[in-house]
Design a protein around this motif. Structure first.
Motif, PDB file in Angstrom:
ATOM      1  N   THR A 204     -45.642   2.116 -92.378  1.00 58.23           N
ATOM      2  CA  THR A 204     -45.224   3.008 -93.457  1.00 58.23           C
ATOM      3  C   THR A 204     -45.501   2.351 -94.797  1.00 58.23           C
ATOM      4  O   THR A 204     -46.103   1.270 -94.861  1.00 58.23           O
ATOM      5  N   GLY A 205     -45.100   2.989 -95.889  1.00 59.59           N
ATOM      6  CA  GLY A 205     -45.318   2.423 -97.207  1.00 59.59           C
ATOM      7  C   GLY A 205     -44.379   1.265 -97.484  1.00 59.59           C
ATOM      8  O   GLY A 205     -43.326   1.123 -96.843  1.00 59.59           O
ATOM      9  N   PRO A 206     -44.733   0.404 -98.433  1.00 61.35           N
ATOM     10  CA  PRO A 206     -43.944  -0.815 -98.691  1.00 61.35           C
ATOM     11  C   PRO A 206     -42.477  -0.546 -98.994  1.00 61.35           C
ATOM     12  O   PRO A 206     -41.604  -1.314 -98.575  1.00 61.35           O
ATOM     13  N   GLU A 207     -42.182   0.547 -99.723  1.00 60.80           N
ATOM     14  CA  GLU A 207     -40.797   0.768-100.144  1.00 60.80           C
ATOM     15  C   GLU A 207     -39.899   1.264 -99.016  1.00 60.80           C
ATOM     16  O   GLU A 207     -38.676   1.295 -99.170  1.00 60.80           O
ATOM     17  N   LEU A 208     -40.472   1.656 -97.884  1.00 63.42           N
ATOM     18  CA  LEU A 208     -39.657   2.159 -96.775  1.00 63.42           C
ATOM     19  C   LEU A 208     -39.462   1.116 -95.680  1.00 63.42           C
ATOM     20  O   LEU A 208     -38.738   1.351 -94.717  1.00 63.42           O
ATOM     21  N   VAL A 209     -40.073  -0.041 -95.829  1.00 61.49           N
ATOM     22  CA  VAL A 209     -40.008  -1.064 -94.772  1.00 61.49           C
ATOM     23  C   VAL A 209     -38.569  -1.483 -94.487  1.00 61.49           C
ATOM     24  O   VAL A 209     -38.145  -1.567 -93.326  1.00 61.49           O
ATOM     25  N   ASP A 210     -37.801  -1.754 -95.525  1.00 61.62           N
ATOM     26  CA  ASP A 210     -36.412  -2.179 -95.315  1.00 61.62           C
ATOM     27  C   ASP A 210     -35.609  -1.083 -94.638  1.00 61.62           C
ATOM     28  O   ASP A 210     -34.757  -1.365 -93.772  1.00 61.62           O
ATOM     29  N   ARG A 211     -35.833   0.158 -95.017  1.00 61.72           N
ATOM     30  CA  ARG A 211     -35.134   1.293 -94.396  1.00 61.72           C
ATOM     31  C   ARG A 211     -35.455   1.356 -92.902  1.00 61.72           C
ATOM     32  O   ARG A 211     -34.559   1.582 -92.071  1.00 61.72           O
ATOM     33  N   VAL A 212     -36.711   1.145 -92.539  1.00 61.50           N
ATOM     34  CA  VAL A 212     -37.115   1.169 -91.133  1.00 61.50           C
ATOM     35  C   VAL A 212     -36.433   0.028 -90.374  1.00 61.50           C
ATOM     36  O   VAL A 212     -35.923   0.218 -89.261  1.00 61.50           O
ATOM     37  N   ARG A 213     -36.406  -1.137 -90.991  1.00 65.59           N
ATOM     38  CA  ARG A 213     -35.801  -2.294 -90.317  1.00 65.59           C
ATOM     39  C   ARG A 213     -34.292  -2.128 -90.175  1.00 65.59           C
ATOM     40  O   ARG A 213     -33.706  -2.570 -89.186  1.00 65.59           O
ATOM     41  N   ARG A 214     -33.649  -1.497 -91.157  1.00 61.88           N
ATOM     42  CA  ARG A 214     -32.211  -1.228 -91.025  1.00 61.88           C
ATOM     43  C   ARG A 214     -31.923  -0.292 -89.862  1.00 61.88           C
ATOM     44  O   ARG A 214     -30.818  -0.300 -89.302  1.00 61.88           O
ATOM     45  N   ALA A 215     -32.903   0.524 -89.509  1.00 63.22           N
ATOM     46  CA  ALA A 215     -32.753   1.410 -88.348  1.00 63.22           C
ATOM     47  C   ALA A 215     -32.997   0.670 -87.038  1.00 63.22           C
ATOM     48  O   ALA A 215     -32.945   1.273 -85.966  1.00 63.22           O
ATOM     49  N   GLY A 216     -33.252  -0.646 -87.123  1.00 59.29           N
ATOM     50  CA  GLY A 216     -33.449  -1.451 -85.933  1.00 59.29           C
ATOM     51  C   GLY A 216     -34.862  -1.413 -85.393  1.00 59.29           C
ATOM     52  O   GLY A 216     -35.081  -1.753 -84.222  1.00 59.29           O
ATOM     53  N   LEU A 217     -35.834  -1.045 -86.226  1.00 57.30           N
ATOM     54  CA  LEU A 217     -37.212  -0.883 -85.766  1.00 57.30           C
ATOM     55  C   LEU A 217     -38.130  -1.911 -86.426  1.00 57.30           C
ATOM     56  O   LEU A 217     -37.835  -2.436 -87.498  1.00 57.30           O
ATOM     57  N   THR A 218     -39.244  -2.186 -85.773  1.00 53.93           N
ATOM     58  CA  THR A 218     -40.260  -3.093 -86.305  1.00 53.93           C
ATOM     59  C   THR A 218     -41.131  -2.336 -87.299  1.00 53.93           C
ATOM     60  O   THR A 218     -41.614  -1.247 -86.990  1.00 53.93           O
ATOM     61  N   ALA A 219     -41.333  -2.904 -88.491  1.00 51.89           N
ATOM     62  CA  ALA A 219     -42.051  -2.195 -89.548  1.00 51.89           C
ATOM     63  C   ALA A 219     -43.139  -3.061 -90.152  1.00 51.89           C
ATOM     64  O   ALA A 219     -43.001  -4.277 -90.274  1.00 51.89           O
ATOM     65  N   VAL A 220     -44.222  -2.400 -90.566  1.00 50.69           N
ATOM     66  CA  VAL A 220     -45.305  -3.024 -91.315  1.00 50.69           C
ATOM     67  C   VAL A 220     -45.587  -2.153 -92.523  1.00 50.69           C
ATOM     68  O   VAL A 220     -45.731  -0.931 -92.394  1.00 50.69           O
ATOM     69  N   GLY A 221     -45.646  -2.752 -93.707  1.00 45.90           N
ATOM     70  CA  GLY A 221     -45.911  -1.996 -94.920  1.00 45.90           C
ATOM     71  C   GLY A 221     -47.397  -1.932 -95.233  1.00 45.90           C
ATOM     72  O   GLY A 221     -48.073  -2.966 -95.279  1.00 45.90           O
ATOM     73  N   ILE A 222     -47.918  -0.729 -95.421  1.00 43.24           N
ATOM     74  CA  ILE A 222     -49.332  -0.543 -95.751  1.00 43.24           C
ATOM     75  C   ILE A 222     -49.471   0.553 -96.804  1.00 43.24           C
ATOM     76  O   ILE A 222     -48.594   1.398 -96.957  1.00 43.24           O
TER      77      ILE A 222
END
Length: 326
Positions: A37-55
């Protein structure tokens, strides 16, 4: 042995939230999922307990660039800003990074949002099947055709043939909308599978303390170019005299404490829609399809706030008193 899944999502809460239960269901069945997802949503994704990569670009960056694109001013369609942002800004920026991720992760499946136009092309260029998840109604064909037209050069650069739907409906589609609300699925008809729609939050989540008056919910979505402070100030003035409890969500880019709220208005960054919508008599929102569907599902009647054609404060609308007969 489980699959490896690359879940592709533009950086917007209304696009990401419907993906969460799907991703968690996949993980619960033993599959490995990475969210791009986009860089600004990475923390939101991780708070949901998921693995995230910002692109790719952030949503505000993409929206600002889209507003300055000459094609944005070529027509009056309400979807033109989104189409320009998704097809002409995000897609070319996200494509090489998604292709790199696919090469690194070697996924068995690409799960894609219907507006992440780089995802089907990246998957097709690497021979990976795709699964599109619906965030609401199937996108109207004029919008889809225009976005497909604008990303067609990207397909040609990869030596691939595009189509009238930008490759979005080639393999499988998860449809959260019942036939009573959308009897025709257009290009998704032959590949559609119905799923239970997702409304963020839980029915017993905490809400602001509301009185016994009718409840009006006001939202301008999650994209900063839309949920601007100056627009909220106009809306707050308009609802100040309503005989109602007004709940306003301003998004994570605004601080509720900095607004001067009328006595009947409760301002929050976010509220649980699962808890709030059953209590709301009216919902006022920008015309996002995911927002509309969530309100339909809970039986909340809604009205639409037209999006401005520019982010310039010089075109700030004048406040009008809201009708008491709402």
């Amino acid at each position: 042995m489980g699959m490896r899944v690359l879940a592709c999502c533009t950086p917007m809460e209304g696009v990401f939230a419907p993906m969460v239960p799907l991703v968690k269901a996949l993980i619960g069945q033993g599959h490995e999922v990475t969210v791009a997802t986009g860089p600004e949503l990475v923390d939101r994704v991780r708070r949901a307990g998921l693995t995230a990569v910002g692109i790719g670009p952030t949503a505000p960056e993409a929206a600002a660039q889209a507003i300055n694109d000459p094609v944005f001013a070529e027509g009056p369609e309400p979807w033109r800003l989104g189409a320009t942002m998704f097809a002409r800004v995000m897609a070319p920026r996200r494509l090489p990074e998604l292709q790199k991720l696919i090469d690194e992760l070697q996924p068995d499946l690409v799960l894609q949002a219907p507006v992440d136009l780089a995802a089907p092309l990246a998957a097709a260029s690497r021979g990976v099947p795709t699964l599109t998840y619906g965030t609401g109604l199937v996108l109207e064909q004029p919008l889809m055709s225009k976005m497909a037209e604008w990303v067609q050069p990207l397909w040609a650069e990869q030596g691939l043939d595009g189509d009238d739907n930008a490759g979005m409906y080639r393999d499988s589609y998860l449809n959260p909308v019942p036939a009573t609300l959308q009897p025709e699925l257009g290009p998704a008809t032959t590949i559609s599978r119905s799923i239970r729609p997702h409304v963020p939050g839980a029915a017993d989540d905490r809400l602001p303390e509301l009185g016994h008056r009718p409840v009006l919910y006001v939202s301008l979505g999650t994209v900063p170019v839309f949920n601007r402070r100056d627009v909220f100030e106009v809306l707050l003035t308009a609802v100040a005299d309503l005989d109602a409890e007004v709940v306003v969500t301003v998004g994570h880019n605004n601080d509720p404490a900095t607004f001067k709220a009328p006595a009947n208005v409760h301002i929050e960054q976010w509220v649980s829609l699962a808890a709030l919508l059953p209590a709301a008599r009216r919902c006022s929102a920008t015309p996002g399809r995911a927002q509309r569907w969530r309100r339909w599902r809970t039986g909340c009647r809604w009205c639409c706030c037209r999006r401005a054609r520019t982010s310039s404060p010089r075109r700030r609308p004048a406040a009008r008193p809201a009708s008491r007969r709402w």
